[in-house]
Design an enzyme around this catalytic site. Structure first.
Site, PDB file in Angstrom:
ATOM      1  N   LYS A  12       0.846  -1.189   0.000  1.00  0.00           N
ATOM      2  CA  LYS A  12       0.000   0.000   0.000  1.00  0.00           C
ATOM      3  C   LYS A  12       0.885   1.244   0.000  1.00  0.00           C
ATOM      4  O   LYS A  12       2.016   1.232   0.494  1.00  0.00           O
ATOM      5  CB  LYS A  12      -0.964   0.033   1.195  1.00  0.00           C
ATOM      6  CG  LYS A  12      -0.313   0.076   2.581  1.00  0.00           C
ATOM      7  CD  LYS A  12       0.020   1.471   3.076  1.00  0.00           C
ATOM      8  CE  LYS A  12       0.757   1.407   4.408  1.00  0.00           C
ATOM      9  NZ  LYS A  12       1.339   2.710   4.801  1.00  0.00           N
ATOM     10  N   ASP A 137      -3.354  -1.146  10.160  1.00  0.00           N
ATOM     11  CA  ASP A 137      -3.639  -1.026   8.736  1.00  0.00           C
ATOM     12  C   ASP A 137      -3.957  -2.361   8.071  1.00  0.00           C
ATOM     13  O   ASP A 137      -4.200  -2.427   6.872  1.00  0.00           O
ATOM     14  CB  ASP A 137      -2.494  -0.330   7.992  1.00  0.00           C
ATOM     15  CG  ASP A 137      -1.150  -1.013   8.199  1.00  0.00           C
ATOM     16  OD1 ASP A 137      -1.097  -2.005   8.934  1.00  0.00           O
ATOM     17  OD2 ASP A 137      -0.158  -0.532   7.615  1.00  0.00           O
TER      18      ASP A 137
END
Length: 285
Positions: A12, A137
């Site tokens: 990411k 996350d």
């Protein structure tokens, strides 16, 4: 090896990151647009008599502290059938300590793979709840795509993304501790900025990425630039070769340049590789 399951673990990037306050539990509140890109680790699963984890990177721990092992344990703790044992081989492509969520992505991929093996006993929402016990996350990385992250990073609003964009990621071979980065922020956290005002206006739908790229900021950048000047130098280099915007992902140290066409992006990556910089040409996934 002949694998029963193969699962990609996508990296990411943070398209901006704003730290807006410290919570009573000691964590920080953040706002960030996170996006998965097609740089990925790969997990290979095969059935064995007892759980094992191996890795293509010798320096990475494969013990119970590895997030893949922790994800397998967390999945089976919520599962109401006797678990199978797996040998998992982790092929590492995402740099470690780079702000790209590699370990978290591996954990999310492990949860998805196990769920697929057992014929989907958990919904995505269930998997995200398991993921939230492992890291802030990881819930985002269970589903991927593009999302607005709030809270510790576990509160997500999915965003759609239209149009092609290319990222050149440059990793300066500097591992940055997230704890260190938060420790550099100091006691005063300001909210008001073009990026903050843009982010708080998002509630879903299709993100205006042209506007987003105009207001990118990352609250960790000043401290990282001071301590590791190579990070600022790489951003400047990406600016010079035609990036429409540059920033740093997460708490660093990876920086990225945003390009509208593959040819210019590929030329920028080639220039970085010629000077010995580990770099990647990526697109959203």
């Amino acid at each position: 090896m002949e694998s029963l399951l193969v699962e990609k673990a996508y990296a990411k990037i943070n398209l901006g990151l704003k730290v807006v306050g410290r919570r009573p539990d000691g964590y920080h509140e953040i706002l960030s647009v996170a996006q998965c890109v097609d740089l990925a680790d790969v997990l290979y699963f095969e059935l064995v008599s007892s759980d094992q984890l191996t890795c293509s990177l010798d320096s990475l721990s494969t013990g119970p502290d590895n997030l893949v092992c922790r994800a397998v344990d967390a999945f089976h703790a919520q599962f109401d059938r006797p678990p199978q044992s797996f040998r998992i081989h982790l092929e590492k492509n995402i740099p470690i300590g780079a702000g790209l969520g590699g370990g978290s992505a591996d954990a999310a991929a492990a949860l998805r793979a196990l769920n697929r093996f057992y014929d989907q006993p958990f919904s995505n929402a269930d998997l995200c709840q398991i993921a939230a016990t492992l890291g802030s996350d990881i819930p985002f990385l269970v589903e991927g795509g593009t999302a607005l992250m709030r809270g510790r990073g576990e509160i997500l609003n999915k965003l759609s993304w239209a149009g092609a964009v290319f990222y050149v990621l440059a990793y300066p071979e500097v591992e940055i501790s997230t704890a260190w980065a938060y420790g550099q922020l100091g006691p005063i956290l300001t909210e008001d900025s073009p990026y903050f005002n843009f982010i708080v206006s998002l509630s879903g739908g299709c993100v205006d990425h042209d506007r987003l790229f105009e207001v990118l900021e990352n609250d960790f950048t000043p401290a990282v630039d001071r301590t590791y000047p190579i990070v600022a130098e790489l951003r400047s280099q990406l600016d010079r070769v035609g990036a429409r915007a540059t920033s740093m992902s997460g708490s660093g140290s990876t920086v990225y340049g945003i390009f509208d066409d593959r040819k210019t992006a590929s030329q920028a990556q080639s220039a970085l590789q010629r000077q010995g910089c580990r770099s990647f040409l990526c697109q959203p996934v």
